[in-house]
Design a protein around this motif. Structure first.
Motif, PDB file in Angstrom:
ATOM      1  N   LEU A 462       0.826  -1.200   0.000  1.00 16.09           N
ATOM      2  CA  LEU A 462       0.000   0.000   0.000  1.00 16.09           C
ATOM      3  C   LEU A 462       0.865   1.257   0.000  1.00 16.09           C
ATOM      4  CD1 LEU A 462      -2.737   1.310  -0.024  1.00 16.09           C
ATOM      5  CD2 LEU A 462      -2.850   1.072   2.461  1.00 16.09           C
ATOM      6  N   ARG A 463       1.967   1.251   0.746  1.00 14.67           N
ATOM      7  CA  ARG A 463       2.860   2.417   0.750  1.00 14.67           C
ATOM      8  C   ARG A 463       3.386   2.700  -0.646  1.00 14.67           C
ATOM      9  NH1 ARG A 463       4.644   0.563   5.905  1.00 14.67           N
ATOM     10  NH2 ARG A 463       6.281  -0.673   4.913  1.00 14.67           N
ATOM     11  N   GLN A 464       3.733   1.640  -1.361  1.00 18.01           N
ATOM     12  CA  GLN A 464       4.239   1.803  -2.730  1.00 18.01           C
ATOM     13  C   GLN A 464       3.160   2.383  -3.642  1.00 18.01           C
ATOM     14  OE1 GLN A 464       5.572  -2.141  -3.711  1.00 18.01           O
ATOM     15  NE2 GLN A 464       7.550  -1.913  -2.682  1.00 18.01           N
ATOM     16  N   SER A 465       1.934   1.907  -3.487  1.00 19.21           N
ATOM     17  CA  SER A 465       0.861   2.376  -4.365  1.00 19.21           C
ATOM     18  C   SER A 465       0.443   3.807  -4.039  1.00 19.21           C
ATOM     19  CB  SER A 465      -0.353   1.449  -4.254  1.00 19.21           C
ATOM     20  OG  SER A 465      -0.901   1.491  -2.955  1.00 19.21           O
ATOM     21  N   LEU A 466       0.613   4.208  -2.774  1.00 16.90           N
ATOM     22  CA  LEU A 466       0.248   5.574  -2.384  1.00 16.90           C
ATOM     23  C   LEU A 466       1.275   6.593  -2.850  1.00 16.90           C
ATOM     24  CD1 LEU A 466      -1.062   4.999   1.261  1.00 16.90           C
ATOM     25  CD2 LEU A 466      -2.416   5.592  -0.746  1.00 16.90           C
ATOM     26  N   GLY A 467       2.527   6.158  -3.012  1.00 12.82           N
ATOM     27  CA  GLY A 467       3.569   7.052  -3.500  1.00 12.82           C
ATOM     28  C   GLY A 467       3.831   8.242  -2.606  1.00 12.82           C
ATOM     29  N   GLY A 468       3.831   8.027  -1.304  1.00 10.11           N
ATOM     30  CA  GLY A 468       4.128   9.113  -0.373  1.00 10.11           C
ATOM     31  C   GLY A 468       2.923   9.896   0.101  1.00 10.11           C
ATOM     32  N   ILE A 469       1.722   9.595  -0.423  1.00  5.75           N
ATOM     33  CA  ILE A 469       0.510  10.286   0.015  1.00  5.75           C
ATOM     34  C   ILE A 469       0.113   9.764   1.392  1.00  5.75           C
ATOM     35  CG2 ILE A 469      -1.924  10.703  -0.477  1.00  5.75           C
ATOM     36  CD1 ILE A 469      -1.284  10.316  -3.439  1.00  5.75           C
ATOM     37  N   ASN A 470      -0.160  10.665   2.311  1.00  9.88           N
ATOM     38  CA  ASN A 470      -0.554  10.264   3.661  1.00  9.88           C
ATOM     39  C   ASN A 470      -2.046   9.959   3.722  1.00  9.88           C
ATOM     40  OD1 ASN A 470       2.031  10.596   4.786  1.00  9.88           O
ATOM     41  ND2 ASN A 470       1.704  12.803   5.016  1.00  9.88           N
ATOM     42  N   LEU A 471      -2.388   8.893   4.441  1.00 11.05           N
ATOM     43  CA  LEU A 471      -3.786   8.551   4.663  1.00 11.05           C
ATOM     44  C   LEU A 471      -4.314   9.370   5.832  1.00 11.05           C
ATOM     45  CD1 LEU A 471      -3.644   4.672   4.250  1.00 11.05           C
ATOM     46  CD2 LEU A 471      -4.622   6.308   2.666  1.00 11.05           C
ATOM     47  N   THR A 472      -5.426  10.049   5.632  1.00 10.86           N
ATOM     48  CA  THR A 472      -5.997  10.904   6.659  1.00 10.86           C
ATOM     49  C   THR A 472      -7.485  10.613   6.784  1.00 10.86           C
ATOM     50  OG1 THR A 472      -4.430  12.658   6.080  1.00 10.86           O
ATOM     51  CG2 THR A 472      -6.331  13.288   7.411  1.00 10.86           C
ATOM     52  N   PRO A 473      -7.985  10.427   8.007  1.00  8.78           N
ATOM     53  CA  PRO A 473      -9.434  10.247   8.159  1.00  8.78           C
ATOM     54  C   PRO A 473     -10.164  11.519   7.747  1.00  8.78           C
ATOM     55  CG  PRO A 473      -8.386  10.507  10.305  1.00  8.78           C
ATOM     56  CD  PRO A 473      -7.285  10.378   9.300  1.00  8.78           C
ATOM     57  N   THR A 474     -11.235  11.360   7.007  1.00  6.62           N
ATOM     58  CA  THR A 474     -11.982  12.518   6.515  1.00  6.62           C
ATOM     59  C   THR A 474     -13.463  12.365   6.806  1.00  6.62           C
ATOM     60  OG1 THR A 474     -12.284  11.527   4.325  1.00  6.62           O
ATOM     61  CG2 THR A 474     -10.344  12.918   4.638  1.00  6.62           C
ATOM     62  N   VAL A 475     -14.142  13.480   6.898  1.00  8.64           N
ATOM     63  CA  VAL A 475     -15.591  13.500   6.967  1.00  8.64           C
ATOM     64  C   VAL A 475     -16.053  14.617   6.039  1.00  8.64           C
ATOM     65  CG1 VAL A 475     -15.588  15.005   9.003  1.00  8.64           C
ATOM     66  CG2 VAL A 475     -17.614  13.659   8.455  1.00  8.64           C
ATOM     67  N   GLN A 476     -17.070  14.312   5.244  1.00 11.86           N
ATOM     68  CA  GLN A 476     -17.494  15.247   4.209  1.00 11.86           C
ATOM     69  C   GLN A 476     -18.861  15.828   4.521  1.00 11.86           C
ATOM     70  OE1 GLN A 476     -16.525  14.410   0.045  1.00 11.86           O
ATOM     71  NE2 GLN A 476     -18.681  14.667  -0.453  1.00 11.86           N
ATOM     72  N   ALA A 477     -18.991  17.130   4.392  1.00  8.28           N
ATOM     73  CA  ALA A 477     -20.274  17.809   4.562  1.00  8.28           C
ATOM     74  C   ALA A 477     -20.786  18.256   3.202  1.00  8.28           C
ATOM     75  CB  ALA A 477     -20.124  19.006   5.493  1.00  8.28           C
ATOM     76  N   ASP A 478     -22.102  18.231   3.028  1.00  5.36           N
ATOM     77  CA  ASP A 478     -22.707  18.577   1.741  1.00  5.36           C
ATOM     78  C   ASP A 478     -23.300  19.981   1.716  1.00  5.36           C
ATOM     79  OD1 ASP A 478     -22.571  15.865   0.346  1.00  5.36           O
ATOM     80  OD2 ASP A 478     -23.625  15.333   2.181  1.00  5.36           O
ATOM     81  N   LEU A 479     -23.857  20.396   2.847  1.00  4.46           N
ATOM     82  CA  LEU A 479     -24.555  21.677   2.908  1.00  4.46           C
ATOM     83  C   LEU A 479     -24.210  22.399   4.199  1.00  4.46           C
ATOM     84  CD1 LEU A 479     -28.141  20.474   1.897  1.00  4.46           C
ATOM     85  CD2 LEU A 479     -26.591  21.768   0.424  1.00  4.46           C
ATOM     86  N   VAL A 480     -24.169  23.719   4.146  1.00  4.17           N
ATOM     87  CA  VAL A 480     -24.030  24.537   5.350  1.00  4.17           C
ATOM     88  C   VAL A 480     -25.423  25.039   5.720  1.00  4.17           C
ATOM     89  CG1 VAL A 480     -22.988  26.565   6.397  1.00  4.17           C
ATOM     90  CG2 VAL A 480     -21.696  25.226   4.729  1.00  4.17           C
ATOM     91  N   VAL A 481     -25.868  24.735   6.935  1.00  5.41           N
ATOM     92  CA  VAL A 481     -27.194  25.150   7.379  1.00  5.41           C
ATOM     93  C   VAL A 481     -27.082  25.762   8.775  1.00  5.41           C
ATOM     94  CG1 VAL A 481     -28.324  23.329   6.044  1.00  5.41           C
ATOM     95  CG2 VAL A 481     -27.773  22.932   8.453  1.00  5.41           C
ATOM     96  N   THR A 482     -28.163  26.365   9.225  1.00  2.09           N
ATOM     97  CA  THR A 482     -28.248  26.889  10.585  1.00  2.09           C
ATOM     98  C   THR A 482     -29.295  26.089  11.348  1.00  2.09           C
ATOM     99  OG1 THR A 482     -29.972  28.499  10.073  1.00  2.09           O
ATOM    100  CG2 THR A 482     -27.681  29.197   9.752  1.00  2.09           C
ATOM    101  N   VAL A 483     -29.346  26.284  12.654  1.00  2.84           N
ATOM    102  CA  VAL A 483     -30.365  25.599  13.461  1.00  2.84           C
ATOM    103  C   VAL A 483     -31.757  26.035  13.016  1.00  2.84           C
ATOM    104  CG1 VAL A 483     -31.281  25.320  15.803  1.00  2.84           C
ATOM    105  CG2 VAL A 483     -28.809  25.290  15.422  1.00  2.84           C
ATOM    106  N   ALA A 484     -31.887  27.292  12.582  1.00  2.00           N
ATOM    107  CA  ALA A 484     -33.191  27.778  12.104  1.00  2.00           C
ATOM    108  C   ALA A 484     -33.661  27.011  10.869  1.00  2.00           C
ATOM    109  CB  ALA A 484     -33.115  29.271  11.803  1.00  2.00           C
TER     110      ALA A 484
END
Length: 768
Positions: A462-484
Motif C-alpha cells: 500500500l505504501r508503494q501504491s500511495l507514493g508518499g501520500i498520507n492517509l488521513t481520516p476525513t468527513v465530508q459535509a454537503d450543505l451549510v445550514v443553521t439551526v433555524a
C-alpha cells in the motif's frame, strides 16, 4: 480528522426552479442534485419518480439467465431436489428468503425445495465441502446459490463429482475464468455503466425469479411484487451503490414495506418484518429504518449464534406466534451484539494506541479473545477513525487446541479512502488459507505464523501504491445550514434524494458556531430490561439564528464528550417515528478552541493561577506576562502603557466582576430543590440551567450533591421531579458539595476570563 465541504457551486436558476416544481423541492435539494451530477430534467424525473424509470429486463444477463431458467424448468419436470445455498449476512438472508418464496411458487417447499445457510462462526462465506456432503446425503441434485459462490471453483467441481449441478447467483468479485457451473448470473460480467451492474445478491436472486415468472406466467399464485420489500432490505443493508435498477427496486420495496404493506391481505403480509419494525421502533418508510433497524438485527443473529437459518423463517413465515418468538430472539441477539461490539472495540483501541500510525498504512491486529462475529463492525469503526484499511483477526488460543495441528486466524477487513482492499489482500493470496469479498469489505483466514509476514507485505504494497501520500481520516459535509433551517421543511426537501446509499450518501449538514445544552445520556436496554454497554446521548442544539433549540442524538457517546461553548458539527436530519419528532444525528464535532489555535494568529492565553514559578516563560521575549489580573479596562491600559514593548503574543487573563459566587449558586440550587419538593411541580433541565447560569456538566455534579443531601431527582419524559427524604441523607455530602463548587468555580473562571483575544483587538481597545 480532515473536514471537507463539497463544492458549493450554485446551480443555475432554471434548475432551482425545476427542483422547486416538485412538492417539497427547494434550494438545498437543488444544490445537492447539482453537486451529484443530476443536472437535467430527464435525469431528475427518473431519479425522483420511479414511475419515470424504465427497468432493465432480467434477460439482459443473456445466455446465463437462459441456461439457469432451462435447468430449473427441467428440475420441475423431473422432480429433482433443489437446495438454495445462501449466506449469513442480511443480503444473503434476504436473498435466500426471496428464492424460498419466489422459487416456492414453482417447487414444493420442504419436499422439493429447501435451503442451507452456513454457520458464521464455524464455516465461512461461500460453498464448502462438508456442507455439500450434507446436501448430497439428503439427495440434492441442484444447488442454487445466492449472494455467494462465484469463486468457489474447487467446491463446485466437488459438488459435480457427487452428481450435483450448481447455478450461481452472486454479485461478488469474479474468478479469472468462468466456473464450471450450469449458469452463473453475476452483474460483474456486465459493463460498469449497465443499470444492473450494482445489483446486490438479493436483487440478482429477484431477477432470477422474475425470469421464471416471465417464462412460466401461469404457475405463480402470488404477484412477483410481493418480494420487493425483502429486496429493499437486502439492497440497503448491503451498502451497494443505489443507482440504476438498484435505486428503482429500493424505491418500490420501501413503498411496499410501509404503505402497500398495510393494505395487503393478511395472508400476504410478513408478520416477522412487521414485528421487527415494531421492536426497533421504525415505521418502514425510510432507508434508515433498514440500515439502522432491520439490517443490523438480521446480521446480529449469525454474529451471536453463528447459525442464522431461522431468519429466513422469520422473514417468510405467516405464523404470527412463531414470528413473534423469532423476532424477540433476533432483538436479544442484537442487544448482545451491541455489548460484544463495545467490548471488542475497547480492546482493539488499547492495541491501536501501541501502534505508530505514522508508519502504518494498513492496520492489522490480532487477539485470541476477540469474538469473530463483530470484527467486521469494529474494523469499520477503526477504519473510519484512522483513515486506514483495517484488518482484525481472531486467533486460536493455544490452550484450546487438543492436537499439534497448525493454528489459524480468521477475521474481517474494512477499507476506506478509495483503497481497493480486495485487490490489496488478493496479492498476498499465497499467505492466506481463504479469502473473499469486494473492494471495501472482505473476510479472510490464514495461519497464525503467517500474520507478521502478511502484515509487513500488505503495508509495503500500500505504501508503494500511495507514493508518499498520507492517509488521513476525513468527513465530508454537503450543505451549510443553521439551526433555524432544521425541521420538517428541510427534512422533506432532502427526502427527495432517498433512498440514499453508496454513490448517493445521506446528506451531511455542517452547522457552524453552535452549542449544546440540556444533554443527558443513558444505557440502552434489551427486551428483558437489562442494560447493555451501548450509550446514547440526547441533547438540544442551538445557534444565533433562532431562539428555538432543536433536538438531537449522538450514538455511542457520553454527554461529557459534548464540548462546552461554541463549536462546529456535522449531522444528518431524521424523523423519529417513535417520538414523533424531527431530530439530528451527530456525525462529527470540531471544537473552536482546537481549530482557532491552528488557523488564527491569536494571542496565547495561559491559565497560570497559583503558579509562583513561571519557569522558562520568564526568558521568553515574545510574551508579556501578567500575573495579577486587572479588574477593569483602566487598569489594563495602565499596565499596557507601563510595558511599552511591542510583542507578537500576549499571555493575559482578564476578570469580569462576578455577580454570584459558587456558594450562591449552590444555595440557589438547594432553594429550587426545596421549592419543587414542597409543590410537587415539574421543571425542565433547561429551566434550571438558565436560573443557575451554569453548564450541563456542572449541573450533573449539582444533582449528585443534592442526592447526598437527601433529595431524589427523577426524570419524567423531558421534565424532572425533585423530592426530599431525610433517610436518603448521606455522610459524604461535604465531598459532593465541594466537587460541585469546584466545577462552578472553574467554569466561571473559563467563562469570565478572556480567551484567544487577538493582539490587534487588545491594542485597539487600549488605545481608545
Amino acid at each position: 480528522m480532515e473536514w471537507i465541504l463539497t463544492g458549493t457551486e450554485k446551480p443555475p436558476d432554471w434548475f432551482i426552479e425545476l427542483v422547486k416544481s416538485y412538492p417539497t423541492g427547494g434550494d438545498f435539494a437543488a444544490q445537492l442534485f447539482w453537486q451529484r451530477g443530476i443536472q437535467d430534467q430527464e435525469k431528475l424525473a427518473a431519479f425522483i419518480n420511479y414511475q419515470s424509470y424504465q427497468p432493465a429486463s432480467s434477460f439482459e444477463f443473456g445466455q446465463e439467465m437462459n441456461l439457469a431458467v432451462e435447468r430449473l424448468i427441467t428440475a420441475g419436470k423431473t422432480g429433482a431436489k433443489i437446495v438454495i445455498w445462501g449466506d449469513f449476512d442480511a443480503d444473503g438472508i434476504t436473498s435466500t428468503a426471496v428464492l424460498w418464496d419466489g422459487l416456492g411458487e414453482f417447487f414444493q417447499q420442504h419436499r422439493q425445495l429447501s435451503y442451507y445457510i452456513p454457520n458464521r462462526l464455524t464455516e465461512s462465506h461461500g460453498l464448502n465441502k462438508p456442507g455439500i456432503d450434507i446436501l448430497a446425503a439428503q439427495g440434492c441434485q441442484l444447488i442454487v446459490t445466492c449472494d455467494t459462490g462465484s469463486t468457489n471453483i474447487a467446491e463446485i467441481i466437488y459438488a459435480q463429482s457427487l452428481g450435483i449441478d450448481v447455478i450461481v447467483t452472486d454479485h461478488h468479485t469474479l474468478p479469472s475464468e468462468r466456473p464450471p457451473v450450469v449458469a452463473i448470473i453475476n452483474p460483474r460480467y456486465l459493463a460498469k455503466e449497465h443499470p444492473l451492474y450494482h445489483l446486490s445478491g438479493v436483487a440478482v436472486a429477484y431477477k432470477l425469479v422474475e425470469a421464471l415468472y416471465i417464462s412460466l406466467p401461469d404457475i405463480p399464485a402470488h404477484p412477483l411484487t410481493d418480494l420487493l420489500d425483502l429486496v429493499a432490505v437486502g439492497l440497503i443493508a448491503d451498502l451497494v451503490q443505489l443507482s440504476g435498477d438498484c435505486r428503482y427496486l429500493a424505491q418500490l420495496g420501501i413503498q411496499q414495506l410501509h404503505t402497500d404493506y398495510q393494505k395487503l391481505p393478511t395472508a400476504r403480509r410478513r408478520p416477522g418484518v412487521g414485528k421487527l419494525l415494531e421492536l426497533c421502533q421504525k415505521s418502514g418508510d425510510r432507508p434508515t429504518d433498514i440500515s439502522f433497524g432491520l439490517g443490523p438485527r438480521i446480521n446480529a443473529v449469525s454474529r451471536i449464534h453463528g447459525d442464522a437459518s431461522f431468519c429466513v423463517e422469520l422473514l417468510t413465515s405467516r405464523d404470527m406466534q412463531r414470528c413473534q418468538q423469532l423476532a424477540e430472539e433476533t432483538e436479544l441477539a442484537n442487544s448482545r451484539r451491541k455489548s460484544l461490539q463495545k467490548d471488542v472495540q475497547v480492546q482493539v483501541t488499547k492495541k491501536l494506541n501501541q501502534l505508530d500510525l505514522s508508519t502504518t498504512s494498513v492496520i492489522v491486529l490480532e487477539d485470541p479473545q476477540w469474538a469473530g462475529g463483530v470484527l467486521g463492525l469494529v474494523a469499520g469503526q477503526i477504519a473510519q477513525e484512522t483513515g486506514r484499511p483495517t484488518i482484525l483477526l481472531s486467533t486460536e488460543a493455544k490452550e484450546n487446541k487438543t492436537d499439534s495441528s497448525p493454528s489459524f486466524a480468521r477475521g474481517s477487513a474494512r477499507s476506506i479512502n478509495s483503497v481497493d482492499l480486495y485487490q490489496l489482500v488478493q496479492e498476498q493470496a499465497h499467505l492466506l488459507d481463504r479469502f473473499g469479498g469486494h473492494p471495501f469489505a472482505a473476510g479472510l483466514s490464514l495461519l497464525v505464523e503467517n500474520i507478521p509476514l502478511f502484515t509487513a507485505a500488505i503495508n509495503q504494497k500500500l505504501r508503494q501504491s500511495l507514493g508518499g501520500i498520507n492517509l488521513t481520516p476525513t468527513v465530508q459535509a454537503d450543505l451549510v445550514v443553521t439551526v433555524a433551517d432544521l425541521g420538517k421543511d428541510l427534512f422533506l426537501e432532502l427526502k427527495l434524494l432517498e433512498p440514499c446509499g453508496m454513490g448517493n450518501p445521506i446528506p451531511k449538514l455542517l452547522i457552524k458556531n453552535c452549542w449544546f445544552e440540556n444533554s443527558w445520556h443513558k444505557n440502552e436496554q434489551d427486551l428483558k430490561g437489562n442494560k447493555i454497554q451501548y450509550i446514547k446521548t440526547d441533547f438540544n442544539i442551538r445557534d444565533d439564528s433562532t431562539n428555538n433549540p432543536f433536538p438531537g442524538i449522538w450514538w455511542g457517546h457520553y454527554k461529557e464528550e459534548l464540548p462546552i461553548g461554541k463549536c462546529d458539527c456535522i449531522a444528518e436530519i431524521d424523523f423519529n417515528s417513535f417520538k414523533k419528532r424531527y431530530e439530528i444525528r451527530l456525525v462529527a464535532l470540531r471544537s473552536h478552541t482546537g481549530t482557532e489555535l491552528k488557523t488564527q494568529n491569536s494571542a496565547m492565553i495561559l491559565d497560570w493561577r497559583n503558579q509562583e514559578d513561571l519557569g522558562e516563560l520568564k526568558s521568553e521575549k515574545s510574551l508579556l506576562i501578567m500575573k495579577n489580573c486587572p479588574t477593569n479596562w483602566d487598569n489594563l491600559r495602565l499596565w499596557w502603557k507601563q510595558s511599552l514593548n511591542q510583542q507578537k503574543q500576549l499571555v493575559i487573563a482578564w476578570r469580569k466582576p462576578q455577580n454570584q459566587t459558587p456558594r450562591d449558586v449552590l444555595v440557589t440550587l438547594v432553594g429550587i430543590a426545596k421549592y419543587l419538593g414542597r409543590t410537587n411541580q415539574l421543571v425542565t433541565r433547561v429551566q434550571i440551567l438558565e436560573k443557575l447560569g451554569i453548564s450541563d456538566q456542572s449541573l450533573y455534579l449539582g444533582f449528585q450533591a443534592l442526592k447526598y443531601l437527601g433529595f431524589i431527582v427523577q426524570r419524567q419524559n423531558h421534565h424532572l421531579q425533585i423530592s426530599w427524604d431525610f433517610k436518603y441523607y448521606q455522610k459524604p455530602a461535604d465531598y459532593a458539595i465541594s466537587q460541585f463548587l469546584a466545577a462552578v468555580r472553574e467554569e466561571q473562571f473559563q467563562r469570565d476570563y478572556f480567551s484567544h483575544v487577538p493582539l490587534s483587538i487588545i491594542v485597539a481597545m487600549i488605545g481608545k
